[in-house]
Design a protein around this motif. Sequence first.
Motif, mmCIF file in Angstrom:
data_model
loop_
_atom_site.group_PDB
_atom_site.id
_atom_site.type_symbol
_atom_site.label_atom_id
_atom_site.label_comp_id
_atom_site.label_asym_id
_atom_site.label_seq_id
_atom_site.Cartn_x
_atom_site.Cartn_y
_atom_site.Cartn_z
ATOM 1 N N GLY A 140 0.787 -1.221 0.000
ATOM 2 C CA GLY A 140 0.000 0.000 0.000
ATOM 3 C C GLY A 140 0.819 1.271 0.000
ATOM 4 N N PHE A 141 0.226 2.316 -0.606
ATOM 5 C CA PHE A 141 0.827 3.648 -0.441
ATOM 6 C C PHE A 141 -0.164 4.635 0.170
ATOM 7 C CE2 PHE A 141 -1.021 6.127 -3.869
ATOM 8 C CZ PHE A 141 -1.279 5.218 -4.883
ATOM 9 N N ASP A 142 -1.477 4.374 0.076
ATOM 10 C CA ASP A 142 -2.412 5.211 0.833
ATOM 11 C C ASP A 142 -3.562 4.352 1.342
ATOM 12 O OD1 ASP A 142 -4.230 4.951 -1.281
ATOM 13 O OD2 ASP A 142 -3.847 6.942 -2.089
ATOM 14 N N VAL A 143 -4.199 4.815 2.387
ATOM 15 C CA VAL A 143 -5.336 4.112 2.984
ATOM 16 C C VAL A 143 -6.087 5.100 3.877
ATOM 17 C CG1 VAL A 143 -4.026 3.264 4.987
ATOM 18 C CG2 VAL A 143 -6.085 2.056 4.271
ATOM 19 N N ALA A 144 -7.418 5.058 3.821
ATOM 20 C CA ALA A 144 -8.174 6.023 4.629
ATOM 21 C C ALA A 144 -9.620 5.573 4.775
ATOM 22 C CB ALA A 144 -8.135 7.403 3.984
ATOM 23 N N PRO A 145 -10.238 5.916 5.916
ATOM 24 C CA PRO A 145 -11.661 5.650 6.115
ATOM 25 C C PRO A 145 -12.497 6.843 5.679
ATOM 26 C CG PRO A 145 -10.721 6.430 8.146
ATOM 27 C CD PRO A 145 -9.604 6.452 7.128
ATOM 28 N N ASN A 146 -13.776 6.608 5.426
ATOM 29 C CA ASN A 146 -14.712 7.723 5.286
ATOM 30 C C ASN A 146 -14.814 8.429 6.628
ATOM 31 O OD1 ASN A 146 -17.550 7.356 3.010
ATOM 32 N ND2 ASN A 146 -15.397 7.462 2.571
ATOM 33 N N VAL A 147 -14.926 9.745 6.580
ATOM 34 C CA VAL A 147 -15.153 10.549 7.781
ATOM 35 C C VAL A 147 -16.295 11.518 7.482
ATOM 36 C CG1 VAL A 147 -12.799 10.381 8.673
ATOM 37 C CG2 VAL A 147 -13.370 12.189 7.042
ATOM 38 N N LEU A 148 -16.626 12.333 8.475
ATOM 39 C CA LEU A 148 -17.687 13.324 8.301
ATOM 40 C C LEU A 148 -17.057 14.713 8.369
ATOM 41 C CD1 LEU A 148 -20.787 13.133 7.929
ATOM 42 C CD2 LEU A 148 -21.000 13.617 10.380
ATOM 43 N N TYR A 149 -17.187 15.478 7.279
ATOM 44 C CA TYR A 149 -16.726 16.868 7.257
ATOM 45 C C TYR A 149 -17.812 17.736 7.909
ATOM 46 C CZ TYR A 149 -12.922 15.767 3.982
ATOM 47 O OH TYR A 149 -11.775 15.269 3.395
ATOM 48 N N SER A 294 -19.453 2.656 14.461
ATOM 49 C CA SER A 294 -18.899 3.503 13.398
ATOM 50 C C SER A 294 -17.916 2.655 12.603
ATOM 51 C CB SER A 294 -18.188 4.722 14.006
ATOM 52 O OG SER A 294 -17.609 5.508 12.992
ATOM 53 N N MET A 295 -18.379 2.139 11.472
ATOM 54 C CA MET A 295 -17.574 1.194 10.667
ATOM 55 C C MET A 295 -17.538 1.613 9.204
ATOM 56 S SD MET A 295 -16.516 -1.097 12.824
ATOM 57 C CE MET A 295 -16.070 -2.503 11.818
ATOM 58 N N PRO A 296 -17.093 2.843 8.905
ATOM 59 C CA PRO A 296 -17.102 3.293 7.507
ATOM 60 C C PRO A 296 -16.110 2.509 6.668
ATOM 61 C CG PRO A 296 -15.837 4.807 8.833
ATOM 62 C CD PRO A 296 -16.466 3.824 9.792
ATOM 63 N N ARG A 297 -16.338 2.520 5.381
ATOM 64 C CA ARG A 297 -15.426 1.807 4.484
ATOM 65 C C ARG A 297 -14.039 2.418 4.541
ATOM 66 N NH1 ARG A 297 -14.049 4.176 -0.670
ATOM 67 N NH2 ARG A 297 -15.422 5.901 -1.258
ATOM 68 N N VAL A 298 -13.050 1.554 4.425
ATOM 69 C CA VAL A 298 -11.652 1.976 4.345
ATOM 70 C C VAL A 298 -11.141 1.583 2.963
ATOM 71 C CG1 VAL A 298 -9.335 1.723 5.289
ATOM 72 C CG2 VAL A 298 -11.321 1.683 6.816
ATOM 73 N N SER A 299 -10.664 2.562 2.227
ATOM 74 C CA SER A 299 -10.176 2.324 0.875
ATOM 75 C C SER A 299 -8.680 2.583 0.824
ATOM 76 C CB SER A 299 -10.884 3.244 -0.125
ATOM 77 O OG SER A 299 -12.278 3.096 -0.032
ATOM 78 N N GLY A 300 -8.032 1.991 -0.158
ATOM 79 C CA GLY A 300 -6.601 2.219 -0.294
ATOM 80 C C GLY A 300 -6.087 1.789 -1.647
ATOM 81 N N SER A 301 -4.858 2.170 -1.917
ATOM 82 C CA SER A 301 -4.200 1.824 -3.172
ATOM 83 C C SER A 301 -2.774 1.387 -2.873
ATOM 84 C CB SER A 301 -4.186 3.031 -4.121
ATOM 85 O OG SER A 301 -5.499 3.490 -4.370
#
Length: 430
Positions: A140-149, A294-301
């Motif tokens: 991986g080089f990036d990974v992050a969950p959805n959050v609330l702005y 609170s289990m938002p999707r975590v995406s990454g590349s």
Amino acid sequence: MPHRLTRRDLLKVAALTGLLAGCGSRPDGAATWSMWSSSPEEAEVWANFSQYVEQRLGVRSVPNLTPSNGYPTKLDLQLVSGTASLVTAINGQLLPTYAARGALRPLDDLIAADPDFDADDFYPPIRAISSFAGRPYMVGFDVAPNVLYVNKTLLAERGIDAPSLTEPMTWARFRELAIELSAPPDRYGFTSAPDIDNLISWIYCAGGNVMNADATAGALDEPEAMEAFDFLVGLFVRDKVTPPITSLVPTNARANFMEGNVAFMQNGPWQVVNVRKAEFEWDIVPFPAGPAGSMPRVSGSGFAIPAAVGGADLELAWTLLKTLTSTGALNIYAGAGRNNPARYSAGSAFQPPPANVGIVQRILAGEIAGGHPFEVTTNWNQIKQMLDQDLPRGFLGQLTPAEVVAGLTPRLDVLMTQHQDNVRLAELRK
């Protein structure tokens, strides 16, 4: 059964369209790598990566950059024509597709033989996203969950305290605030694109999924997924707390939020670099907690090595891959504010604003809230396309969530069967 493109098909298309003209062959001894790039800002980051590679490896670095919307097509052509770079970037949603085809090289033997590679320095979600059938295929080089702005200026004008920076709101409290902060057509409580990429976080928070546990059938008609779909559609159709959508064309949630009249936006930290241009005070907080938390999707590349790379090239490819995903390279990436890096050791490089940006690392580390790796199939592009065509009718109020799901479930089940066929073929290929 859906038609699958063969190598001959792809090469024929490439010859007709001239796409192979841009693929080229690999310069001897050069460290070639492929990446998507859709803006001058991104190109600057990759230029810095390239300079870093040359400094570390002492060989010429050749980045092959392609706009993100054309990247998968070009990568397909490169893989079948034998012109792919030594190392190529892969969106985590497509990792199972390429791994099942045998287009990528599993990395477990390279990792096991390399005492300098520290797999534990990568967040657990990206390690899950990087694997297929129990084997790692990318780093991986990036990974992050959805959050609330949160538009803190708008909340302050209404005399409402900003939500906790660490404790997720319940769905009920979030809906209550969204309703209270809405006054159409001048102000809205929430914005989100009406697609599966955003709906899935609500489904995970309800304890559901797109597919069943063994990925043999769809699960959108299960009570948990239906509860999430109905709740989110309710914000659009019944509560009317979102900017109106009038067509099936995807909504640009970021543009809505940037106008300054929306209280909350669902999105990932990859939008931080764009939202920093906002002319109001804002921050990010944990994703609202549903019945499962609170289990938002975590995406990454990440970066992977094409299966065709071997011999003397393999050693350079592995060294290049490690360099592109090293703490030094990810510090460049995070320092530019592009997204959250995949390593613990590079996390501090993703600097404020917003003030609470550190929550991303804390969620990934399991210290607060939660996160759910985005679970996809070997034919996820087809499933995503089908869902994104059908789901908006629910958000428009043309069909109820039950009607939408009843209509798409038979086709989802067919695609899940196709996924199982792909998995079996991948097992036979071992």
